[in-house]
Design a protein around this motif. Structure first.
Motif, PDB file in Angstrom:
ATOM      1  N   LYS A 235      41.776   9.691  80.374  1.00 50.11           N
ATOM      2  CA  LYS A 235      43.002  10.036  79.648  1.00 50.11           C
ATOM      3  C   LYS A 235      44.150  10.381  80.594  1.00 50.11           C
ATOM      4  O   LYS A 235      45.308  10.073  80.334  1.00 50.11           O
TER       5      LYS A 235
ATOM      6  N   HIS B  31      47.452   7.445  83.908  1.00 46.88           N
ATOM      7  CA  HIS B  31      48.861   7.797  84.097  1.00 46.88           C
ATOM      8  C   HIS B  31      49.152   8.146  85.559  1.00 46.88           C
ATOM      9  O   HIS B  31      50.237   7.868  86.056  1.00 46.88           O
TER      10      HIS B  31
ATOM     11  N   LYS C 115      47.089  16.398  75.448  1.00 47.21           N
ATOM     12  CA  LYS C 115      47.619  15.550  74.382  1.00 47.21           C
ATOM     13  C   LYS C 115      47.981  14.189  74.961  1.00 47.21           C
ATOM     14  O   LYS C 115      48.640  14.095  75.992  1.00 47.21           O
ATOM     15  N   ASP C 116      47.529  13.134  74.300  1.00 52.77           N
ATOM     16  CA  ASP C 116      47.803  11.771  74.770  1.00 52.77           C
ATOM     17  C   ASP C 116      49.204  11.365  74.329  1.00 52.77           C
ATOM     18  O   ASP C 116      49.430  11.026  73.172  1.00 52.77           O
ATOM     19  N   SER C 117      50.149  11.422  75.249  1.00 50.58           N
ATOM     20  CA  SER C 117      51.535  11.129  74.912  1.00 50.58           C
ATOM     21  C   SER C 117      52.317  10.792  76.168  1.00 50.58           C
ATOM     22  O   SER C 117      52.037  11.299  77.254  1.00 50.58           O
ATOM     23  N   LEU C 118      53.310   9.909  76.008  1.00 48.28           N
ATOM     24  CA  LEU C 118      54.203   9.557  77.112  1.00 48.28           C
ATOM     25  C   LEU C 118      55.406  10.496  77.181  1.00 48.28           C
ATOM     26  O   LEU C 118      56.216  10.410  78.094  1.00 48.28           O
ATOM     27  N   LYS C 119      55.528  11.390  76.194  1.00 45.95           N
ATOM     28  CA  LYS C 119      56.663  12.309  76.172  1.00 45.95           C
ATOM     29  C   LYS C 119      56.502  13.361  77.272  1.00 45.95           C
ATOM     30  O   LYS C 119      55.397  13.796  77.580  1.00 45.95           O
ATOM     31  N   SER C 120      57.641  13.786  77.820  1.00 45.28           N
ATOM     32  CA  SER C 120      57.634  14.816  78.848  1.00 45.28           C
ATOM     33  C   SER C 120      58.284  16.085  78.313  1.00 45.28           C
ATOM     34  O   SER C 120      59.143  16.038  77.431  1.00 45.28           O
ATOM     35  N   ASN C 121      57.862  17.204  78.851  1.00 45.54           N
ATOM     36  CA  ASN C 121      58.410  18.482  78.453  1.00 45.54           C
ATOM     37  C   ASN C 121      58.428  19.386  79.673  1.00 45.54           C
ATOM     38  O   ASN C 121      57.872  19.041  80.720  1.00 45.54           O
TER      39      ASN C 121
ATOM     40  N   LYS D 247      48.775  23.538  75.265  1.00 44.78           N
ATOM     41  CA  LYS D 247      48.597  22.087  75.414  1.00 44.78           C
ATOM     42  C   LYS D 247      49.546  21.533  76.469  1.00 44.78           C
ATOM     43  O   LYS D 247      50.496  22.194  76.900  1.00 44.78           O
TER      44      LYS D 247
ATOM     45  N   THR E 210      50.830  17.208  77.886  1.00 49.77           N
ATOM     46  CA  THR E 210      50.597  15.770  77.774  1.00 49.77           C
ATOM     47  C   THR E 210      49.981  15.234  79.060  1.00 49.77           C
ATOM     48  O   THR E 210      50.198  15.771  80.151  1.00 49.77           O
TER      49      THR E 210
ATOM     50  N   GLN F 298      50.816  12.569  80.453  1.00 52.22           N
ATOM     51  CA  GLN F 298      51.933  12.080  81.261  1.00 52.22           C
ATOM     52  C   GLN F 298      52.462  13.189  82.182  1.00 52.22           C
ATOM     53  O   GLN F 298      52.721  12.968  83.370  1.00 52.22           O
TER      54      GLN F 298
END
Length: 212
Positions: free
Chosen positions: A15, A19, A165-171, A184, A186, A188
């Motif tokens: 997972k 990336h 969390k499986d996501s391409l979003k960044s925070n 949590k 991501t 990414q």
């Protein structure tokens, strides 16, 4: 911009690992991955060199790491198998020493508790529940930590993660050396954090928590 360093990645089909490979290539690094089943590789790229083999085989690790300068280990435990995180990490460090490779970045869970932690009651409770639910794995994870902690020759960093969390979003990534700052993150952002800390000495010989 090309980077002369080659990164050896263990767990590249997982997972987080896929990336990491993509981010590393974007930053100009060369990448070689140890893969059990190349047909399962989602991040197919001509710039990724593949070594087909088993992580349990130290000779496969040696083939993976020859001429690498950095090792990134996001190995995920196969289901229904005996925990082997500590054995895998021990073998990696032995090969790194033989090949004169100094930089290692690995990942673990936020449930891993070490001496200087100051976890909140909720996080202490969560860690205890994890120990009760997965006792063998947590014993092995603690042993992995001790192997790293007692190895001063390798410039290691062990990143402790919350729910991924499986996501391409960044925070915004929160960091702490004493407690998990959130619930949590991501995959990414984990990859971004790892690649950004390859040449950053901030967490050498440390085990930071990261989260959103």
């Amino acid at each position: 911009m090309d980077n002369p360093y080659k990164i050896g990645i263990i767990g590249g089909t997982g997972k987080v690992g896929r990336h990491i490979a993509t981010n590393a290539i974007q930053k100009g690094y060369k990448v070689r991955m140890l893969v059990r089943n190349p047909e399962k590789l989602l991040c197919k790229n001509d710039k990724i060199e593949i070594v087909e083999g088993q992580i349990q085989d130290i000779e496969n690790i040696r083939e993976l790491l020859k001429d690498c300068k950095i090792v990134i280990n996001t190995f995920g435990q196969p289901t229904k198998e005996e925990p082997m995180y500590s054995k895998v990490t021990k073998n990696i460090l032995e090969v790194m020493k033989d090949l004169n490779i100094s930089r290692y970045i690995g990942v673990s869970g936020g449930s891993l508790t070490i001496n200087d932690d100051k976890k909140s009651f909720l996080n202490r409770f969560g860690a205890k529940m994890f120990e009760l639910s997965f006792p063998k794995m947590m014993v092995d994870k603690k042993l992995e930590w001790e192997i790293l902690f007692n190895n001063k020759h390798i410039h290691w960093t062990l990143i402790r993660l919350p729910f991924v969390k499986d996501s391409l979003k960044s925070n915004y990534i929160k960091e702490s050396l004493t407690d998990m700052p959130g619930t949590k993150i991501t995959n990414q952002d984990i990859a971004t954090f790892i690649i950004d800390h390859i040449d950053n000495p901030k967490y050498i010989h440390k085990a930071p928590f990261i989260s959103h």
